[in-house]
Design a protein around this motif. Structure first.
Motif: not given
Length: 258
Positions: A166-185
């Protein structure tokens, strides 16, 4: 014209400087990394059916398991076996079944991608800085665990065993330096856990600074009479008081004294 006192007060205020500092520390492994690993382990073990071990004496052999967070893997295996009705024993010669877990890979890895303009070096020592419009930083946890079970007496394999991954994940998104917007298991796991409330019982005990137990009736070499409890609080002298609320169930086992 301002007077001398006003000038001196203003000068003193200008010269005053306020300073403060806060000391913080972090563990050697981040909480995110540990959650990624444990989440992947949980998902992997959730794919295994432990119900076949119900009612059997089981010994968990750990010597072939080498992995990050080994105690968590072992503890999770023991928990699932107990939940499914297995009886855990402390040695192989006391068991009917031996289970051997092994690790095919337990850990984390990271990746980073972005959409934008990379740094450009122009002639004449002129450099255009890197511009990141959209950026994604992703960290994943992975757990590959193998299991085999066999009869202690005969050494005969019980089924083919196998591997679960199995695999787990943690994602952090940045838009023009603004963030993070997070999602993931693991974000979903934390989000769901924060909504859950402690389990409630019909009669929630009130915990005090003392601990009271009652010995089973007829305990050999008892230091006090059956039906009494011994109270101990820190370094204070041990005292015996009647256990008014102590009673025995149908099997002869006393209830907890609250």
């Amino acid at each position: 014209m301002p007077n001398l006192h006003t000038c001196l007060a203003s000068a003193a205020l200008i010269m005053l400087v306020g300073c403060s500092s806060t000391t913080t520390s972090n563990t050697s492994r981040s909480g995110t990394e540990q959650l990624l690993v444990s989440n992947a382990i949980d998902q992997t073990l959730n794919k295994v059916d432990f119900s076949v071990f119900a009612g059997h004496k089981v010994y968990l052999e750990e010597k072939y398991l080498e992995a990050v967070d080994k105690p968590y893997i072992v503890g999770s295996l023991r928990h699932r076996l107990l939940q499914n009705g297995a009886q855990l024993v402390s040695a192989a010669d006391k068991s009917q079944i031996v289970i051997e877990p092994r690790s095919g890979g337990v850990g984390t890895h990271s990746a980073s991608t972005f959409v934008g303009v990379p740094e450009i070096v122009l002639p004449g020592m002129l450099t255009l800085p890197e511009t990141r419009l959209i950026e994604k930083k992703n960290q994943k946890g992975i757990a590959k665990i193998g299991l085999v079970a066999y009869e202690t007496e005969t050494g005969r394999s019980l089924g083919s065993g196998g591997l679960a991954l199995s695999e787990s994940d943690d994602s952090n998104w940045y838009f023009v330096g603004i963030g993070p917007y997070q999602n993931g298991s693991i974000r979903e796991e934390v989000k769901q856990a924060k909504k859950q409330r402690p389990a409630k019982t019909s009669s929630r005990p009130n915990y005090s600074s003392t601990v009271a137990f009652s010995e089973p009736v007829g305990t050999p070499n008892s230091l006090h009479k059956p039906g009494q409890v011994r109270l101990t609080a820190g370094e204070e002298e041990t005292k015996e008081v009647p256990a008014k609320n102590a009673s025995a169930d149908k099997n002869g086992s006393p209830e907890w004294v609250r």
